[in-house]
Design an enzyme around this catalytic site. Sequence first.
Site, mmCIF file in Angstrom:
data_model
loop_
_atom_site.group_PDB
_atom_site.id
_atom_site.type_symbol
_atom_site.label_atom_id
_atom_site.label_comp_id
_atom_site.label_asym_id
_atom_site.label_seq_id
_atom_site.Cartn_x
_atom_site.Cartn_y
_atom_site.Cartn_z
ATOM 1 N N SER A 129 41.695 -3.796 38.085
ATOM 2 C CA SER A 129 41.714 -3.413 36.780
ATOM 3 C C SER A 129 42.568 -4.170 35.882
ATOM 4 O O SER A 129 42.439 -5.290 35.667
ATOM 5 C CB SER A 129 41.866 -1.797 36.474
ATOM 6 O OG SER A 129 41.400 -1.259 35.450
ATOM 7 N N ASP A 269 40.287 -5.220 29.599
ATOM 8 C CA ASP A 269 40.911 -5.490 30.826
ATOM 9 C C ASP A 269 40.035 -6.013 31.760
ATOM 10 O O ASP A 269 39.157 -6.394 31.628
ATOM 11 C CB ASP A 269 41.527 -4.207 31.326
ATOM 12 C CG ASP A 269 40.452 -3.263 31.891
ATOM 13 O OD1 ASP A 269 39.518 -3.358 31.611
ATOM 14 O OD2 ASP A 269 40.968 -2.326 32.780
ATOM 15 N N ASP A 271 38.343 -5.756 34.440
ATOM 16 C CA ASP A 271 37.337 -5.072 35.212
ATOM 17 C C ASP A 271 36.527 -4.561 33.896
ATOM 18 O O ASP A 271 35.243 -4.095 34.244
ATOM 19 C CB ASP A 271 37.356 -4.446 36.157
ATOM 20 C CG ASP A 271 37.817 -3.065 35.986
ATOM 21 O OD1 ASP A 271 38.703 -3.081 34.743
ATOM 22 O OD2 ASP A 271 37.998 -1.914 36.583
ATOM 23 N N ASP A 273 36.495 -1.956 32.083
ATOM 24 C CA ASP A 273 36.271 -0.369 32.295
ATOM 25 C C ASP A 273 37.155 0.329 30.909
ATOM 26 O O ASP A 273 36.767 1.410 30.788
ATOM 27 C CB ASP A 273 36.641 0.178 33.485
ATOM 28 C CG ASP A 273 37.856 0.211 33.993
ATOM 29 O OD1 ASP A 273 38.808 -0.393 33.364
ATOM 30 O OD2 ASP A 273 38.078 0.914 34.850
#
Length: 480
Positions: A129, A269, A271, A273
Site C-alpha cells: 500500500s 498511494d 496500490d 486503494d
Amino acid sequence: MLKQNYKRDRQNKTNILSNSNSQLDLPATALFGTDGIRGRVGDLLDEALAWQVGFWTGQVLQQQTDNDLSPVIVGQDSRNSSEMLATALSQGLVAAGLDVWHIGLCPTPGVAYLTSASNAAGGVMISASHNPPEDNGIKIFGSNGAKLSQPLQEAIEAGIRGKAVPTSIQGQGYYVRRPELVQKYVESLKVPLSPNHGDFSGMRVVLDLAWGAAVGLAPSLFRDLGAEVICLHDRPDGDRINVNCGSTHLGLLKTAVNQNSAHLGFAFDGDADRVLAVDCQGRPVDGDYILYLWGQTLRQAQKLPDNLIISTVMANLGFERAWQKQGGKLIRTAVGDQYVQAEMVRTGGMLGGEQSGHILCRHYGIAGDGLLTALHLAALVRQAGVSLTQLVDQSFQTYPQLLRNVRVENRDRRMNWQQCEPLQKTIAQAEAAMGDRGRILVRASGTEPVIRVMVEAACSELTHHWTETLVSAVEKHVAA
C-alpha cells in the site's frame, strides 16, 4: 460478464508446482495485521513465506467454495519484490490444487472487484500500500471480494505455523496470466457516473500516481471523461513507489496544482486503494472532508440510510460534530478499512472510510477504491457547480490534530505497548487534562513498524503539549 462456467484449458498455461520445505522464522505475534501480512522483504516476507501463505490460503478457500474449478485472482503493485512474491504465492496456490489467474499490475480494489464479479474462490493482492519500496504485503479476499475474515486469516496462519494438517489435494492447479481482465475493472468504474455529471470537459486535473498501481489507469479514465490531465510520477517504478509522493506526501501535488492553475488534484498511494485531494488553492482535502461531502450528496438523493457514516477513531472531532449538527450519525471503528467494511455490513451503512483516504461506498463498490472515489468527488464538484474550495469552506472546521509516528523496530515490544505502565500513566494524565476538549489516541500500526500518537483539541497549545509529552514517553519506554 465474468461469471461463467470455468473449465480448465491447458493451452498457454504453465504448471508452476513447487515444493517448499523451508523453515520459516516467524515472529511470536500474529502475522496478519490491520491490512493483511506486511513487512520488510527479506526479513518477514520472502519466497518461502509467500509459498506457505499461498498453499494455506488455497486450503482455506477450497473449504469455502463448492466449485473445485474456481480460480484465485492474483494482482500486484509495482514494487521490485512484487513479481517474486506473486510467483511464489501462486506456486503455493497451485500446489493446493487451485488455478491462478495472475492479472499483473493492478490496484487492490481491482482485485476485489474482479474476484466478486467472477466465479473466483478468492483473490490476493501483493502490495504494501503506502509503505516504502523495501516493504511488501499480502492482502487476501474472499469470493465476495471482501477482505478475508479474521477467523479465516487465523486458519491460514495456523497452517503456516504447523498447527493444522492439510486436507486431501485432488491434483494440482494451473497458472495463467490474464492482464486483459484489468480493463473490465476500469470499465466498471465508469458505469455509475451519470452522462451529465460524468462529463469533466473543461476540468483541469493533476494526478499524482506515486509510481504505483494506478499509473496505467487513472490518466486514461479522466481523459476519457473529458478532463485535461497533468500527471506526476506516472510510470511503474519499484525503486520509487511512494517515495516523497502520493497520498502520504502531498507537497509536489500542491505545487503542481498551483503552477498549472488546476481545478483540483488527486494523490493515490502505491496500490490505489486510497486517495487524497487538493483544492485549487493547494489545500489538502482528506478523507473526513470527502466523507462529509459525499455523505451530503447521498443524503440529498435519499441514498444514505439513517444518515449514517462509518469512520474510525482517527476521524476529526470537527467532522463528527458538524455531521451530527446536520442530524447525521457517525459510528467509529478501529483503524483499518476491514473494520469499517464489517461495521457497514453489520449496520447496513452505505458510506464509510478513513481520514487517510480509504473510502467505501457500497452503492458503487465493495472495497476502498481511490480511483472510484476520485471520479465521484470530481463528479460531485461538477454537479455542485462550484469549486472544491468553496465546498470545503462551507463544510466544517477541523480541530487542530497532530499525528506523530515513533519507530519501534522490535515487533513484540511494539505490539505489546499497552503493557508499558509508565506510558499508560502518561496517557491517563493527558486524558484527564484534556477532558471533553479533545481526544488522545495511541496505537500500534498494523501496517508499519511504528507507534502512532494522535492528539486533537480545540486549543492548539494543548495539542502540541500533549503530543510532545506522549511521543517522549513512547520513545523512552517502548522504543528505547
